[in-house]
Design a protein around this motif. Structure first.
Motif, PDB file in Angstrom:
ATOM      1  N   UNK A  72     -49.659 -78.593  55.427  1.00 33.82           N
ATOM      2  CA  UNK A  72     -48.504 -78.890  54.578  1.00 33.82           C
ATOM      3  C   UNK A  72     -47.195 -78.467  55.253  1.00 33.82           C
ATOM      4  N   UNK A  73     -47.201 -77.270  55.852  1.00 36.94           N
ATOM      5  CA  UNK A  73     -46.000 -76.803  56.529  1.00 36.94           C
ATOM      6  C   UNK A  73     -45.629 -77.697  57.702  1.00 36.94           C
ATOM      7  N   UNK A  74     -46.646 -78.320  58.299  1.00 35.10           N
ATOM      8  CA  UNK A  74     -46.402 -79.218  59.417  1.00 35.10           C
ATOM      9  C   UNK A  74     -45.567 -80.426  59.039  1.00 35.10           C
ATOM     10  N   UNK A  75     -45.401 -80.654  57.736  1.00 28.64           N
ATOM     11  CA  UNK A  75     -44.575 -81.774  57.276  1.00 28.64           C
ATOM     12  C   UNK A  75     -43.081 -81.459  57.368  1.00 28.64           C
ATOM     13  N   UNK A  76     -42.746 -80.164  57.513  1.00 31.79           N
ATOM     14  CA  UNK A  76     -41.351 -79.750  57.542  1.00 31.79           C
ATOM     15  C   UNK A  76     -40.895 -79.516  58.981  1.00 31.79           C
ATOM     16  N   UNK A  77     -39.593 -79.475  59.156  1.00 36.26           N
ATOM     17  CA  UNK A  77     -39.034 -79.281  60.494  1.00 36.26           C
ATOM     18  C   UNK A  77     -39.204 -77.826  60.936  1.00 36.26           C
ATOM     19  N   UNK A  78     -39.185 -77.615  62.239  1.00 34.68           N
ATOM     20  CA  UNK A  78     -39.288 -76.266  62.785  1.00 34.68           C
ATOM     21  C   UNK A  78     -38.138 -75.400  62.301  1.00 34.68           C
ATOM     22  N   UNK A  79     -36.923 -75.956  62.278  1.00 33.98           N
ATOM     23  CA  UNK A  79     -35.751 -75.174  61.877  1.00 33.98           C
ATOM     24  C   UNK A  79     -35.859 -74.728  60.419  1.00 33.98           C
ATOM     25  N   UNK A  80     -36.418 -75.584  59.546  1.00 29.93           N
ATOM     26  CA  UNK A  80     -36.544 -75.225  58.131  1.00 29.93           C
ATOM     27  C   UNK A  80     -37.568 -74.110  57.948  1.00 29.93           C
ATOM     28  N   UNK A  81     -38.715 -74.210  58.637  1.00 26.60           N
ATOM     29  CA  UNK A  81     -39.751 -73.185  58.512  1.00 26.60           C
ATOM     30  C   UNK A  81     -39.232 -71.849  59.027  1.00 26.60           C
ATOM     31  N   UNK A  82     -38.526 -71.870  60.146  1.00 25.81           N
ATOM     32  CA  UNK A  82     -37.981 -70.625  60.690  1.00 25.81           C
ATOM     33  C   UNK A  82     -36.899 -70.057  59.764  1.00 25.81           C
ATOM     34  N   UNK A  83     -36.149 -70.931  59.102  1.00 22.82           N
ATOM     35  CA  UNK A  83     -35.157 -70.469  58.125  1.00 22.82           C
ATOM     36  C   UNK A  83     -35.843 -69.717  56.979  1.00 22.82           C
ATOM     37  N   UNK A  84     -36.995 -70.238  56.511  1.00 19.39           N
ATOM     38  CA  UNK A  84     -37.725 -69.575  55.434  1.00 19.39           C
ATOM     39  C   UNK A  84     -38.125 -68.158  55.838  1.00 19.39           C
ATOM     40  N   UNK A  85     -38.646 -68.016  57.056  1.00 26.00           N
ATOM     41  CA  UNK A  85     -39.053 -66.690  57.514  1.00 26.00           C
ATOM     42  C   UNK A  85     -37.844 -65.767  57.687  1.00 26.00           C
ATOM     43  N   UNK A  86     -36.799 -66.281  58.311  1.00 23.98           N
ATOM     44  CA  UNK A  86     -35.651 -65.439  58.639  1.00 23.98           C
ATOM     45  C   UNK A  86     -34.778 -65.070  57.462  1.00 23.98           C
ATOM     46  N   UNK A  87     -34.713 -65.928  56.454  1.00 28.61           N
ATOM     47  CA  UNK A  87     -33.778 -65.707  55.344  1.00 28.61           C
ATOM     48  C   UNK A  87     -34.442 -65.333  54.033  1.00 28.61           C
ATOM     49  N   UNK A  88     -35.728 -65.644  53.882  1.00 25.75           N
ATOM     50  CA  UNK A  88     -36.383 -65.427  52.592  1.00 25.75           C
ATOM     51  C   UNK A  88     -37.584 -64.484  52.698  1.00 25.75           C
ATOM     52  N   UNK A  89     -38.479 -64.734  53.656  1.00 24.87           N
ATOM     53  CA  UNK A  89     -39.735 -63.989  53.707  1.00 24.87           C
ATOM     54  C   UNK A  89     -39.566 -62.613  54.338  1.00 24.87           C
ATOM     55  N   UNK A  90     -38.867 -62.544  55.466  1.00 26.77           N
ATOM     56  CA  UNK A  90     -38.702 -61.266  56.167  1.00 26.77           C
ATOM     57  C   UNK A  90     -37.436 -60.554  55.735  1.00 26.77           C
ATOM     58  N   UNK A  91     -37.524 -59.234  55.604  1.00 28.47           N
ATOM     59  CA  UNK A  91     -36.328 -58.430  55.375  1.00 28.47           C
ATOM     60  C   UNK A  91     -35.553 -58.299  56.680  1.00 28.47           C
ATOM     61  N   UNK A  92     -34.254 -58.174  56.563  1.00 28.99           N
ATOM     62  CA  UNK A  92     -33.444 -57.962  57.748  1.00 28.99           C
ATOM     63  C   UNK A  92     -33.681 -56.559  58.300  1.00 28.99           C
ATOM     64  N   UNK A  93     -33.589 -56.385  59.605  1.00 26.71           N
ATOM     65  CA  UNK A  93     -33.759 -55.051  60.186  1.00 26.71           C
ATOM     66  C   UNK A  93     -32.719 -54.084  59.634  1.00 26.71           C
ATOM     67  N   UNK A  94     -33.137 -52.836  59.409  1.00 28.01           N
ATOM     68  CA  UNK A  94     -32.190 -51.830  58.934  1.00 28.01           C
ATOM     69  C   UNK A  94     -31.215 -51.432  60.040  1.00 28.01           C
ATOM     70  N   UNK A  95     -31.718 -51.460  61.270  1.00 30.97           N
ATOM     71  CA  UNK A  95     -30.858 -51.202  62.423  1.00 30.97           C
ATOM     72  C   UNK A  95     -30.306 -52.533  62.903  1.00 30.97           C
ATOM     73  N   UNK A  96     -28.993 -52.679  62.881  1.00 26.83           N
ATOM     74  CA  UNK A  96     -28.384 -53.949  63.261  1.00 26.83           C
ATOM     75  C   UNK A  96     -27.836 -53.854  64.678  1.00 26.83           C
ATOM     76  N   UNK A  97     -28.698 -54.037  65.656  1.00 24.29           N
ATOM     77  CA  UNK A  97     -28.272 -54.077  67.042  1.00 24.29           C
ATOM     78  C   UNK A  97     -28.978 -55.242  67.718  1.00 24.29           C
TER      79      UNK A  97
END
Length: 324
Positions: A176-201
């Motif tokens: 199912x995920x293969x139906x979506x673009x690479x950029x959209x799937x990576x956006x889901x991980x980077x903006x929704x699924x994963x928390x941002x690092x506490x250390x911003x470097x």
């Protein structure tokens, strides 16, 4: 530093950092000090790049290899189908054969393992020591070495597996995920699924990017999804209470091998009772070669490699400086 596909080993990738400096190899051209990292499941090697880079900055004379489990190749032309399954016993022999090709009896061998990789590592080290190879340091990170089925995630997975065709469901999700673009799937991980690092470097940002890239490869490759979900079932059946193995393993510290065990404060793959059992049986404040560490309540999590590589590298380096 390079990501590579290991020829001669089925569906295997590695992250390799060469030793640097003067007099770092022996007469056979093999690094004198070699660190092997054994990932968890589905610990694609890309998750650990930043963490291992930071260790190498402090220990440039180390040759470092992060070895994927068989079936987890994500490097050259990785989008192929293969229904062959590699179980835990295969994974142990698989690492043994790879490492035997990379070391000799003069090598000082160091290990770090994560999650179920610590169980594989224990069995692997037994085979290497039986061959009279020199293991100097062992680090167990969030070790799932006793009664995995009693953990919160272990119990949930057993229920899911009992009532749902979870492997087929995973393959359907991957399709199912293969139906979506690479950029959209990576956006889901980077903006929704994963928390941002506490250390911003820059290192933390790079670590998160590596994790996003690895996760995209994972969820869009049915071969890896099938391998990962089936391996969890194998883990639940095999990672039980084996006092004989663990008595031998932690007893290595009395023979001069440095052993460090790190527990996250709250770990969904290690029940508190399991952690307390390991500590009550093996903790020995008089043994300077054996160190147990419990993280802070708001500190390192089981999935540190996703967005806490910088923080945990600092913890690891502090410990290695004490023990080595």
């Amino acid at each position: 530093m390079s990501l590579l596909t290991l020829e001669g080993f089925p569906s295997t990738s590695a992250y390799h950092i060469k030793a640097e400096g003067q007099n770092v190899v022996n007469a056979n051209g093999i690094a004198k000090d070699i660190l092997f990292f054994i990932p968890g499941n589905p610990g694609l090697v890309e998750y650990y790049i930043t963490y291992l880079d930071l260790i190498h900055e402090k220990y440039p004379h180390f040759e470092i290899y992060c070895l994927s489990h068989a079936g987890y190749q994500t490097t050259h032309n990785y989008q192929y189908d293969n229904e062959e399954y590699y179980d835990i016993n295969y994974q142990i022999d698989h690492k043994y054969k790879i490492i035997k090709d990379l070391v000799d009896k003069e090598s000082n061998i160091h290990f770090l393992g994560h999650s179920m990789g610590t169980f594989v590592m224990q069995k692997l080290i037994k085979k290497l020591i039986d061959d009279d190879l020199k293991v100097k340091f062992i680090g167990l990170i969030c070790p799932t070495i006793v009664n995995l089925k009693d953990s919160d995630s272990g119990k949930k997975f057993q229920k899911l597996y009992r009532w749902l065709p979870i492997i087929k469901l995973g393959l359907l999700f991957s399709w199912f995920l293969g139906l979506f673009s690479e950029s959209f799937i990576k956006y889901l991980f980077g903006s929704i699924i994963f928390d941002e690092p506490k250390v911003r470097d820059s290192k933390s940002e790079q670590s998160l990017k590596n994790s996003i890239d690895a996760s995209f490869k994972l969820v869009t490759t049915p071969r890896i999804v099938r391998q990962a979900l089936t391996l969890v079932v194998d883990e639940l059946d095999m990672i039980l209470q084996d006092d004989e193995l663990n008595d031998w393993f932690f007893g290595l510290s009395k023979e001069g091998i440095k052993i460090w065990t790190y527990f996250a404060f709250k770990d969904h793959w290690i029940h508190d009772n399991t952690r307390d059992y390991i500590l009550s049986r093996y903790f020995d404040e008089k043994n300077s070669n054996l160190l147990f560490e419990l993280g802070d309540i708001d500190g390192i999590t089981h999935s540190f490699c996703v967005n806490q590589s910088v923080e945990f590298a600092e913890i690891t380096l502090n410990t290695m400086s004490q023990l080595t």
